[in-house]
Design a protein around this motif. Structure first.
Motif, PDB file in Angstrom:
ATOM      1  N   GLY A 229      -1.281  -5.780  41.167  1.00 38.88           N
ATOM      2  CA  GLY A 229      -1.114  -7.078  41.824  1.00 38.88           C
ATOM      3  C   GLY A 229      -2.182  -7.528  42.812  1.00 38.88           C
ATOM      4  N   PRO A 230      -2.463  -6.754  43.872  1.00 38.90           N
ATOM      5  CA  PRO A 230      -3.447  -7.224  44.852  1.00 38.90           C
ATOM      6  C   PRO A 230      -4.825  -7.432  44.219  1.00 38.90           C
ATOM      7  N   GLY A 231      -5.144  -6.586  43.263  1.00 36.41           N
ATOM      8  CA  GLY A 231      -6.431  -6.710  42.586  1.00 36.41           C
ATOM      9  C   GLY A 231      -6.474  -7.934  41.687  1.00 36.41           C
ATOM     10  N   LEU A 232      -5.341  -8.256  41.094  1.00 34.62           N
ATOM     11  CA  LEU A 232      -5.305  -9.453  40.245  1.00 34.62           C
ATOM     12  C   LEU A 232      -5.584 -10.683  41.094  1.00 34.62           C
ATOM     13  N   ALA A 233      -5.058 -10.652  42.327  1.00 34.66           N
ATOM     14  CA  ALA A 233      -5.312 -11.776  43.226  1.00 34.66           C
ATOM     15  C   ALA A 233      -6.817 -11.940  43.437  1.00 34.66           C
ATOM     16  N   LEU A 234      -7.523 -10.827  43.620  1.00 32.17           N
ATOM     17  CA  LEU A 234      -8.966 -10.910  43.839  1.00 32.17           C
ATOM     18  C   LEU A 234      -9.724 -11.373  42.604  1.00 32.17           C
ATOM     19  N   LYS A 235      -9.206 -11.096  41.448  1.00 36.69           N
ATOM     20  CA  LYS A 235      -9.901 -11.459  40.205  1.00 36.69           C
ATOM     21  C   LYS A 235      -9.715 -12.927  39.827  1.00 36.69           C
ATOM     22  N   THR A 236      -8.832 -13.581  40.550  1.00 36.64           N
ATOM     23  CA  THR A 236      -8.433 -14.936  40.169  1.00 36.64           C
ATOM     24  C   THR A 236      -9.605 -15.868  39.861  1.00 36.64           C
ATOM     25  N   GLU A 237     -10.569 -15.920  40.755  1.00 35.99           N
ATOM     26  CA  GLU A 237     -11.642 -16.888  40.591  1.00 35.99           C
ATOM     27  C   GLU A 237     -12.487 -16.578  39.343  1.00 35.99           C
ATOM     28  N   THR A 238     -12.670 -15.288  39.088  1.00 38.71           N
ATOM     29  CA  THR A 238     -13.454 -14.894  37.916  1.00 38.71           C
ATOM     30  C   THR A 238     -12.703 -15.225  36.625  1.00 38.71           C
ATOM     31  N   ILE A 239     -11.398 -15.073  36.665  1.00 41.54           N
ATOM     32  CA  ILE A 239     -10.608 -15.401  35.473  1.00 41.54           C
ATOM     33  C   ILE A 239     -10.719 -16.894  35.198  1.00 41.54           C
ATOM     34  N   GLY A 240     -10.739 -17.685  36.274  1.00 41.08           N
ATOM     35  CA  GLY A 240     -10.943 -19.117  36.105  1.00 41.08           C
ATOM     36  C   GLY A 240     -12.296 -19.399  35.464  1.00 41.08           C
ATOM     37  N   LEU A 241     -13.308 -18.644  35.867  1.00 37.83           N
ATOM     38  CA  LEU A 241     -14.645 -18.822  35.280  1.00 37.83           C
ATOM     39  C   LEU A 241     -14.624 -18.463  33.790  1.00 37.83           C
ATOM     40  N   ALA A 242     -13.880 -17.435  33.456  1.00 38.27           N
ATOM     41  CA  ALA A 242     -13.770 -17.045  32.040  1.00 38.27           C
ATOM     42  C   ALA A 242     -13.067 -18.139  31.243  1.00 38.27           C
ATOM     43  N   THR A 243     -12.108 -18.799  31.886  1.00 41.70           N
ATOM     44  CA  THR A 243     -11.407 -19.904  31.221  1.00 41.70           C
ATOM     45  C   THR A 243     -12.369 -21.063  30.992  1.00 41.70           C
ATOM     46  N   MET A 244     -13.187 -21.335  31.968  1.00 37.99           N
ATOM     47  CA  MET A 244     -14.122 -22.451  31.889  1.00 37.99           C
ATOM     48  C   MET A 244     -15.269 -22.141  30.915  1.00 37.99           C
ATOM     49  N   THR A 245     -15.798 -20.949  30.993  1.00 33.44           N
ATOM     50  CA  THR A 245     -16.913 -20.594  30.114  1.00 33.44           C
ATOM     51  C   THR A 245     -16.402 -20.234  28.721  1.00 33.44           C
ATOM     52  N   GLU A 246     -15.081 -20.110  28.589  1.00 29.74           N
ATOM     53  CA  GLU A 246     -14.465 -19.773  27.305  1.00 29.74           C
ATOM     54  C   GLU A 246     -15.110 -18.527  26.704  1.00 29.74           C
ATOM     55  N   LEU A 247     -15.027 -17.484  27.492  1.00 30.36           N
ATOM     56  CA  LEU A 247     -15.499 -16.176  27.043  1.00 30.36           C
ATOM     57  C   LEU A 247     -14.305 -15.240  26.949  1.00 30.36           C
ATOM     58  N   PRO A 248     -14.319 -14.320  25.996  1.00 28.05           N
ATOM     59  CA  PRO A 248     -13.196 -13.390  25.889  1.00 28.05           C
ATOM     60  C   PRO A 248     -13.234 -12.391  27.041  1.00 28.05           C
ATOM     61  N   MET A 249     -12.094 -11.988  27.486  1.00 27.45           N
ATOM     62  CA  MET A 249     -12.014 -11.034  28.581  1.00 27.45           C
ATOM     63  C   MET A 249     -10.564 -10.585  28.636  1.00 27.45           C
ATOM     64  N   VAL A 250     -10.353  -9.315  28.886  1.00 26.45           N
ATOM     65  CA  VAL A 250      -8.979  -8.818  28.961  1.00 26.45           C
ATOM     66  C   VAL A 250      -8.738  -8.235  30.350  1.00 26.45           C
ATOM     67  N   ILE A 251      -7.667  -8.671  30.968  1.00 17.36           N
ATOM     68  CA  ILE A 251      -7.315  -8.193  32.305  1.00 17.36           C
ATOM     69  C   ILE A 251      -5.956  -7.506  32.203  1.00 17.36           C
ATOM     70  N   LEU A 252      -5.934  -6.211  32.483  1.00 14.43           N
ATOM     71  CA  LEU A 252      -4.670  -5.496  32.468  1.00 14.43           C
ATOM     72  C   LEU A 252      -4.129  -5.477  33.894  1.00 14.43           C
ATOM     73  N   ASP A 253      -2.883  -5.849  34.050  1.00 13.75           N
ATOM     74  CA  ASP A 253      -2.254  -5.791  35.377  1.00 13.75           C
ATOM     75  C   ASP A 253      -1.068  -4.841  35.290  1.00 13.75           C
ATOM     76  N   VAL A 254      -1.200  -3.703  35.953  1.00 11.09           N
ATOM     77  CA  VAL A 254      -0.083  -2.768  36.012  1.00 11.09           C
ATOM     78  C   VAL A 254       0.706  -3.139  37.270  1.00 11.09           C
ATOM     79  N   GLN A 255       1.746  -3.919  37.072  1.00 10.61           N
ATOM     80  CA  GLN A 255       2.468  -4.481  38.220  1.00 10.61           C
ATOM     81  C   GLN A 255       3.181  -3.413  39.038  1.00 10.61           C
ATOM     82  N   ARG A 256       3.191  -3.668  40.332  1.00 13.11           N
ATOM     83  CA  ARG A 256       3.901  -2.798  41.258  1.00 13.11           C
ATOM     84  C   ARG A 256       4.613  -3.691  42.262  1.00 13.11           C
TER      85      ARG A 256
END
Ligand SMILES: Cc1ncc(C[n+]2csc(CCOP(=O)(O)OP(=O)(O)O)c2C)c(N)n1
Ligand code: SF4
Ligand SMILES: [Mg+2]
Lengths: 421, 634
Positions: free
Chosen positions: B325-352
């Motif tokens: 979770g806390p790490g996913l929060a930090l990745k947020t902006e980069t995930i948005g960039l991946a959405t915009m650049t339309e590049l494949p990327m996989v983010i695993l979130d092991v929730q706690r």
């Protein structure tokens, strides 16, 4: 080009050249370094073959020096050599007229045709800021990423595609404020890339707040009573992060800039290049002390590996006084060039001393009176050590050789298995 | 322990062996007592006995919490049976408690009438004080409703090893093997897998190897010779599908799924990660498989982990990162960039457990909203959720396929329970995995622009590359690797003009691109099967109450439905849901958060979905769901 600020008045054209600082113009196109082009397939040197039509068709917003100068298109061995023009994208360049970024872009576009890499192998990764727009203007692969993160993105790219030539373009805020963490780690890992830090000592794109390199007391939009922040010295940050190549250059000296960039390209490892860049809108003249011809000789020391450290047209030099640097007068008969320190870019202690010369540089107590130490430009430090991607792939190759190439079915079945019939 | 009538006399004639359909065993002790290891060895033996099983390791956040305290208790629960086992068990039949604190913490989980094996050597005043107990639970009535077996575990272990040269510390550390041996005997599990494992683990330390084996056997034989046990139990092999199996933890299965995706697609796997419990296990696992060309990168933070993965993806690799979770929060902006650049990327979130640092070692499903909605702007992306430890393999493989097919970041939502839990995994043949082909752009895809004089610098009629020209079916843009001659292009976070990918601030273009990005993600749903309604084999697909759940809650829900009388990609929602929902009167949505899926479903379907949130760091038990469901329909 500050955000939503309209800076669209017709800019100066070539006729306004006198207002341009020395070295900013377009004239230095065919530098002598082109003779040194590696004997690859590309031989950019040669007579200017391209027609001069650019002068007429280029957007008038382009300041002089940015228009397409005739890069040599001639080729000795028949293969069409690339020219500067091949590296210009079709996008209008939107920096403010007179911005130092133009000269940097121009230097890169002149340098790339001379390098031994294919055009498609160059990738420019940038963060956010005026500087961050750089990749859009290069007809190469590129990514304009997010604020401060270019070194992280570039690390993933270079580590997984070592054959590419990865360049990072970043600003002082981008690299040293929001992205400081990524910067130091890319440097200490020694990922083989070139990092061009456009230092204008201001946040340009957000319209003029003080940056982590702004001097204390700086009056900006966000510090109307003067900034109370102590500035960072980018070169020392890089040295502190164990960068294997640390250099400084200036937008107003295209020859020097191009030469330093070429050295950074030739370096195997993370190359940190700080470029003093004038933001004529929000921090005009921040570096004039070092870049303008009236003061440049006294205030700028151009380093040359193996050469004595002299400046002021050879009239002054630097020598070691105990553990400090001291300016010496080479004309009063007391000292000669042989008393000067000889630059050795591989000497880390020397790099420490040179790196420390900054805004609060001590007054010298030598015979040159109270003169401040000149700011060093050129390659301050360089060492050879294995690059990150080299280590990564050597390790993978070694393990693969030892264990054999991975077999998915065997991997699935590793550990305890049992069969149900 | 649902007892059956079948009582089988045991081999030695002294103890009867009773056949059980299922059982749950819980090992609990200090984090230094080796309970995780004991539990996993019991699991391995159980797998060898061909039971179906599910496990729940449960350990404290502190590495070495003070010994003997309740907060230092580490537990490992194994549920196994001859039928379909989908959860780590509602209630425990056998608790092995290494100290008083373990009794205090876990007795509540034990079925009344269940067995509690205690190490009496730890039941002294010091132990009571550390566990903050006023009296000895062995004689203050606390354990009256349980069958208590007092064993001098520490003493017996010391005696067993009295003629070795091992230090007292080393001797004491092997008492967990005594407990393991005893538990194996009690449930008629084979000793061979543990003996073999000890042999491998102490390959270079023959003294320790022999000692551990010796103590294990002592524990096993203790069960046989002591008269403390009236009955011994057996659980018949489960009716598992034919094939080769192994026990797999969710974290391992995720790693295997990623390696498989890399091998099948031919893409290099680049894995950027910053250590965080419980996602680090994936990094540990992957970094062992470098001979598959796996590039693991321990980044300086989660932002760099995500950034490096995206950089690798831009370079034409399979860029993956994992976090919690806390790490996913930090990745947020980069995930948005991946959405915009339309590049494949996989983010695993092991929730706690959250928010913030929350409960780092406890399970929760609280990141659903963060995964589906948690970015600035409209930034849709597919979310995949595995429903069991073994399903983590499928989910990781699918996430990679989706990312590359649709040129989009994909978030996979696992959780602590899935990552740490284990279950038998029917090992697939690599050749039978779903196809995973990636076609990189190698040629220009346009011939200039008839409307204007140039496209990407190319004159009308001249071949050019349009990085945002889409595939008609998937709406994915082409993936052109740097290094490919003639396809030079720039991507970035500024809005892109349709087709050309040039920076564009045009209002109509932004509307169009926002719509297309959303539509592209909805395309993913086309490939999904409508979910099947699970009705415990009754075939009913309409009725009073429908329970809707996601991810790891599936096991508890299905078991609950079994007692009372939907899988795949979570977002976009699979097709056909509306028709299913319409056939039911009431809707219950159990999930381990405060009602995130329930709200999402209400929003999508305007029906009265009743949230049932549990955020106690522990998964649902089927019993809890049964109770809630009964209350709703009575
Ligand atoms: C996460 C985030 N925070 C803030 C901004 C706003 N922002 C854009 S550029 C910039 C500063 C840029 O300064 P510098 O790196 O020196 O670049 P310059 O514009 O001077 O070239 C800031 C604060 C942003 N784009 N993203
Ligand atoms: S750095 Fe300054 S001059 Fe250059 S584009 Fe930005 S605001 Fe304009
Ligand atoms: Mg700046």
């Amino acid at each position: 080009m500050p955000e939503d600020e309209s800076q669209n008045e017709t800019p100066p054209d070539g006729t306004k050249k006198p207002t341009l600082p020395p070295g900013y113009g377009d004239d230095g196109d065919e530098s002598s370094s082109e003779e040194d082009t590696p004997s690859g397939t590309k031989k950019p040197a040669g007579p200017p073959a391209s027609s001069g039509d650019d002068a007429g068709t280029k957007k008038p917003t382009l300041p002089p020096g940015f228009g397409d100068g005739a890069g040599g298109d001639g080729s000795a061995d028949g293969e069409p050599a690339l020219s500067r023009k091949d590296f210009q994208s079709d996008q209008d360049v939107r920096w403010c007229p007179g911005c130092g970024d133009y000269a940097i872009l121009s230097a890169v576009q002149r340098l790339l045709p001379e390098l031994d890499a294919e055009k498609a192998e160059h990738v420019f990764v940038s963060g956010i800021g005026c500087a961050g727009r750089f990749p859009y203007y290069m007809d190469t692969y590129g990514m304009h990423s997010i604020h401060g993160r270019a070194p992280a993105i570039a690390t993933g790219l270079k580590a997984s595609r070592p054959e590419l030539q990865v360049w990072i373009v970043t600003g002082d805020g981008d690299a040293l404020s929001i992205g400081g963490n990524h910067l130091i780690h890319a440097l200490r890992r020694n990922v083989d890339l070139q990092l061009l830090l456009f230092n204008n000592e201001i946040y340009g794109l957000t319209k003029g707040q003080y940056s982590p390199t702004s001097e204390r007391g700086k009056v900006t939009k966000s510090s109307p009573y003067g900034s109370i922040d102590a500035p960072l010295n980018p070169v020392r940050v890089a040295l502190g992060a164990d960068a294997s190549f640390v250099a400084r250059t200036m937008d107003r000296d295209p020859q020097h800039m191009k030469a330093v960039m070429e050295q950074s390209y030739d370096h195997d490892g993370a190359a940190f290049v700080e470029i003093y860049q004038n933001c004529n809108i929000f921090n005009d003249g921040a570096f004039f002390e070092f870049t303008e011809k009236e003061t440049k000789p006294e205030r700028a020391l151009f380093l040359d590996d193996g050469a004595p450290m002299t400046f002021a047209e050879g009239k002054k030099g630097l020598r070691l006084d105990g553990l400090s640097l001291e300016v010496i007068d080479l004309e009063n008969g007391r000292f000669s060039t042989s008393d000067c320190l000889v630059h050795d870019a591989s000497d880390e202690m020397l790099a420490e001393l040179l790196g420390r010369i900054f805004w609060d540089e001590p007054a010298s107590n030598g015979s040159a009176g109270d003169q401040k130490l000149p700011r060093p430009f050129g390659v301050i430090y360089q060492e050879q050590r294995p690059t990150y991607e080299e280590l990564l792939h050597t390790q993978i190759d070694g393990i693969t050789e030892k264990k054999g190439a991975g077999d998915l079915d065997a991997l699935f079945r590793s550990g305890e298995t049992w069969t149900v019939e | 322990m649902n007892q059956t009538d079948a009582e089988v006399p045991s081999a030695n004639g002294q103890t009867d062996t009773e056949a059980l359909p299922e059982a749950t065993v819980l090992f609990a002790g200090d984090s230094g007592d080796g309970m995780q290891l004991t539990g996993s060895q019991f699991t391995l033996a159980t797998a060898h006995a061909q039971s179906d099983l599910s496990t729940l390791p449960d350990y404290p956040a502190e590495i070495r919490a003070p010994a003997g305290t309740t907060y230092g208790i580490s537990g490992f629960q194994v549920h196994f049976g001859s039928g379909n086992v989908r959860t780590p068990g509602d209630s425990v039949d056998l608790l092995v408690a290494m100290n008083p604190a373990a009794v205090k913490v876990h007795l509540g989980r034990v079925e009344r009438g269940g067995t509690v094996v205690v190490n009496t050597n730890a039941f002294n005043d010091r132990g009571f004080k550390l566990a903050d107990l006023d009296a000895n639970p062995l004689d203050d009535g606390t354990l009256d409703d349980y069958r208590v077996v007092e064993v001098e575990l520490s003493k017996l272990t010391r005696e067993a090893l009295s003629d070795t040269d091992l230090s007292t510390k080393e001797v004491d550390r092997s008492k967990n093997m005594f407990a393991l041996g005893l538990a194996l005997w009690l449930f008629s599990r084979p000793m061979a897998p543990a003996l073999e494992w000890i042999g491998k683990k102490f390959e270079d330390k023959p003294a320790l190897r022999d000692a551990n084996r010796h103590v294990l056997k002592k524990g096993y034989h203790y069960g046989e010779t002591t008269e403390q046990f009236v009955t011994r139990y057996d659980v018949a092999p489960a009716d598992l599908e034919e094939g080769t199996y192994r026990a797999v933890r969710g974290a391992e299965a995720l790693a295997l799924g990623l390696v498989a995706a890399s091998e099948k697609s031919g893409l290099g796997l680049f894995y950027g990660s910053y250590p965080i419990t419980p996602a680090s296990d994936i990094l540990h696992e992957l970094s062992r498989h470098k001979n598959f060309g796996v590039m693991t990168f321990q980044a300086e933070d989660e932002i760099a982990a995500a950034g490096s993965a995206l950089g690798a993806s831009f370079g034409g690799q399979l860029g993956v990162c994992a976090t919690s979770g806390p790490g996913l929060a930090l990745k947020t902006e980069t995930i948005g960039l991946a959405t915009m650049t339309e590049l494949p990327m996989v983010i695993l979130d092991v929730q706690r457990g959250g928010p913030s640092t929350g409960l780092p070692t406890k399970t929760e499903q609280g990141d659903l909203f963060q995964a589906i909605y948690g970015r600035n702007g409209d930034a849709p992306l597919p979310v995949v959720a595995p429903d069991g430890p073994a399903d983590c393999f499928r989910a990781a493989y699918d996430a990679c396929r989706l990312a590359c097919t649709y040129m989009t970041p994909v978030i996979l939502l696992a959780d602590v329970y899935l990552a740490n839990g284990s279950e038998p995994w029917r090992i697939p043949d690599a050749a039978d995995l779903p196809p995973f082909e990636v076609n990189f752009a190698t040629e220009p895809n346009a011939n200039g622009d008839p409307e204007s004089t140039h496209v990407n610098g190319k004159k009308n009629g001249e071949a050019s590359f349009l990085p945002y020209r889409r595939d008609e079916e998937t709406l994915a843009r082409p993936w052109a690797k740097p290094g490919t001659e003639g396809l030079e292009h720039r991507v970035g976070g500024l809005e892109k003009e349709a087709e050309t990918g040039d920076v564009s601030y045009d209002p109509a273009n932004h509307q169009h691109m926002t719509d297309v990005r959303a539509e592209k993600i909805q395309c993913v749903a086309r490939d999904l099967d409508p979910p099947a309604v699970y009705s415990a084999g009754t075939g009913a697909d309409e009725g009073d109450l429908l329970i809707t759940a996601w991810g790891s809650t599936r096991g508890a829900v299905e078991t609950a439905v079994d007692r009372l009388q939907g899988r795949g990609t979570l977002w976009p929602l699979p097709p056909g849901l509306e028709a299913i929902f319409d056939r039911f009167e009431h809707h219950l949505v159990p999930e381990q958060n405060n009602g995130q899926l329930a709200r999402l479903l209400r929003d999508e379907f305007l029906l009265d979905f009743r949230p049932y949130g549990k955020v106690q760091g522990q998964p649902f038990t089927p019993g809890e769901i049964v109770e809630k469901a009964e209350a709703m329909i009575s």
